[in-house]
Design a protein around this motif. Structure first.
Motif, mmCIF file in Angstrom:
data_model
loop_
_atom_site.group_PDB
_atom_site.id
_atom_site.type_symbol
_atom_site.label_atom_id
_atom_site.label_comp_id
_atom_site.label_asym_id
_atom_site.label_seq_id
_atom_site.Cartn_x
_atom_site.Cartn_y
_atom_site.Cartn_z
ATOM 1 N N UNK A 297 0.821 -1.214 0.000
ATOM 2 C CA UNK A 297 0.000 0.000 0.000
ATOM 3 C C UNK A 297 0.854 1.263 0.000
ATOM 4 N N UNK A 298 2.098 1.110 0.547
ATOM 5 C CA UNK A 298 3.002 2.282 0.578
ATOM 6 C C UNK A 298 3.319 2.733 -0.846
ATOM 7 N N UNK A 299 3.574 1.752 -1.703
ATOM 8 C CA UNK A 299 3.887 2.074 -3.100
ATOM 9 C C UNK A 299 2.683 2.720 -3.774
ATOM 10 N N UNK A 300 1.520 2.155 -3.519
ATOM 11 C CA UNK A 300 0.296 2.659 -4.139
ATOM 12 C C UNK A 300 0.036 4.112 -3.721
ATOM 13 N N UNK A 301 0.193 4.375 -2.419
ATOM 14 C CA UNK A 301 -0.080 5.739 -1.949
ATOM 15 C C UNK A 301 1.001 6.711 -2.433
ATOM 16 N N UNK B 176 3.226 -5.804 -8.338
ATOM 17 C CA UNK B 176 4.030 -5.392 -7.172
ATOM 18 C C UNK B 176 3.106 -4.787 -6.111
ATOM 19 N N UNK B 177 2.177 -3.941 -6.558
ATOM 20 C CA UNK B 177 1.249 -3.303 -5.608
ATOM 21 C C UNK B 177 0.326 -4.323 -4.934
ATOM 22 N N UNK B 178 -0.069 -5.321 -5.708
ATOM 23 C CA UNK B 178 -0.965 -6.348 -5.151
ATOM 24 C C UNK B 178 -0.216 -7.342 -4.261
ATOM 25 N N UNK C 143 11.531 8.464 -3.351
ATOM 26 C CA UNK C 143 11.423 7.868 -2.019
ATOM 27 C C UNK C 143 12.632 6.977 -1.774
ATOM 28 N N UNK C 144 12.810 6.547 -0.521
ATOM 29 C CA UNK C 144 13.906 5.618 -0.241
ATOM 30 C C UNK C 144 13.357 4.186 -0.281
ATOM 31 N N UNK C 145 14.268 3.234 -0.336
ATOM 32 C CA UNK C 145 13.855 1.822 -0.338
ATOM 33 C C UNK C 145 13.068 1.482 0.927
ATOM 34 N N UNK C 146 13.552 2.009 2.059
ATOM 35 C CA UNK C 146 12.864 1.748 3.336
ATOM 36 C C UNK C 146 11.429 2.254 3.317
ATOM 37 N N UNK C 147 11.267 3.445 2.765
ATOM 38 C CA UNK C 147 9.931 4.065 2.768
ATOM 39 C C UNK C 147 8.916 3.254 1.950
ATOM 40 N N UNK C 148 9.398 2.624 0.886
ATOM 41 C CA UNK C 148 8.457 1.906 0.009
ATOM 42 C C UNK C 148 8.424 0.396 0.224
#
Lengths: 64, 172
Positions: A4-8, A34-36, A55-60
């Motif tokens: 969901x982080x990627x989606x948002x 990837x999102x699913x 964004x950073x890798x951690x954030x996503x």
């Protein structure tokens, strides 16, 4: 597990799956997968997505 | 005669490769011969080839038993071609429904039109073959049967792509 982080983050950048896919150089279905949570991307693709979405890798991709 | 057959087959393969290269450069958006796939598509394609191979082996095995019991004599030597077509059908159907058949640089509409044309040409060849009474000789299927198989293969390919396109539209 859904990403969901990627989606948002994508929605925050006002990008469609298609636009993000084109910017990263993959198919729309790959971004959708990837999102699913149906596909675990390689580190290269993760970095590519992070660079496009600023964004950073951690954030996503880091799971708490 | 043998060396002539070899020459004809060699020439036919080169011709097919040439036509394939021209066609792919035509339906690829960047006009390149090579179709590009992303990392997920490459993995899915690997799986599709595996399943296609298994399907071909199973079809061959069934054919072997059918030959043993005299049930597939009407296929003649074209039975092996049937097994190959079964393998290709499984491979492409799996790849299409896993979004791994159409490359990143492929124009889907152009590709579908091209494949529909190939299917149409093969249907025409089949019909001509049947009309001339060349389909079956001495109870064994002849060359028009290959055209029939190819027309079915390409028609299924176009149908699969159409169904996948509709499913994608629904998902969007």
């Amino acid at each position: 597990m859904k990403n969901l982080k990627l989606k948002s983050a994508r929605a925050a950048c006002d990008m469609s799956q298609d636009e993000l896919a084109k910017a990263v150089g993959v198919s729309r279905q790959t971004i959708s997968a990837v999102e699913k949570g149906d596909y675990n991307p390689t580190i290269n693709l993760c970095i590519g997505i992070c660079k496009v979405l600023n964004k950073t890798l951690d954030e996503l991709f880091w799971e708490d | 005669m043998d060396y002539r057959l070899g020459f004809i087959f060699g020439f036919a393969i080169l011709l097919a490769l040439g036509i394939g290269a021209i066609a792919s450069s035509n339906y690829n958006k960047d006009k390149k011969i090579k179709t590009k796939y992303d990392e997920r598509q490459k993995i899915a394609r690997g799986k599709s080839f595996t399943y296609g191979f298994y399907a071909m082996m199973i079809a061959n095995l069934l054919l072997m038993f059918a030959h043993l019991f005299g049930l597939a004599d009407f296929l003649g030597s074209y039975g092996y071609f049937t097994a190959i077509i079964v393998g290709i059908l499984v491979e492409m159907t799996y790849a299409i429904f896993k979004d791994a058949y159409i490359g990143l640089n492929t124009n889907t509409r152009k590709y579908m039109i091209f494949m529909a044309c190939i299917s149409g040409i093969n249907i025409l060849s089949t019909v001509i073959g049947i009309a001339n009474g060349e389909m079956i000789k001495d109870g064994v299927l002849q060359t028009p049967y290959l055209n029939l198989l190819c027309s079915i293969l390409f028609a299924v390919l176009v149908a699969d792509l159409g169904i996948k396109h509709l499913l994608d539209k629904k998902e969007k």
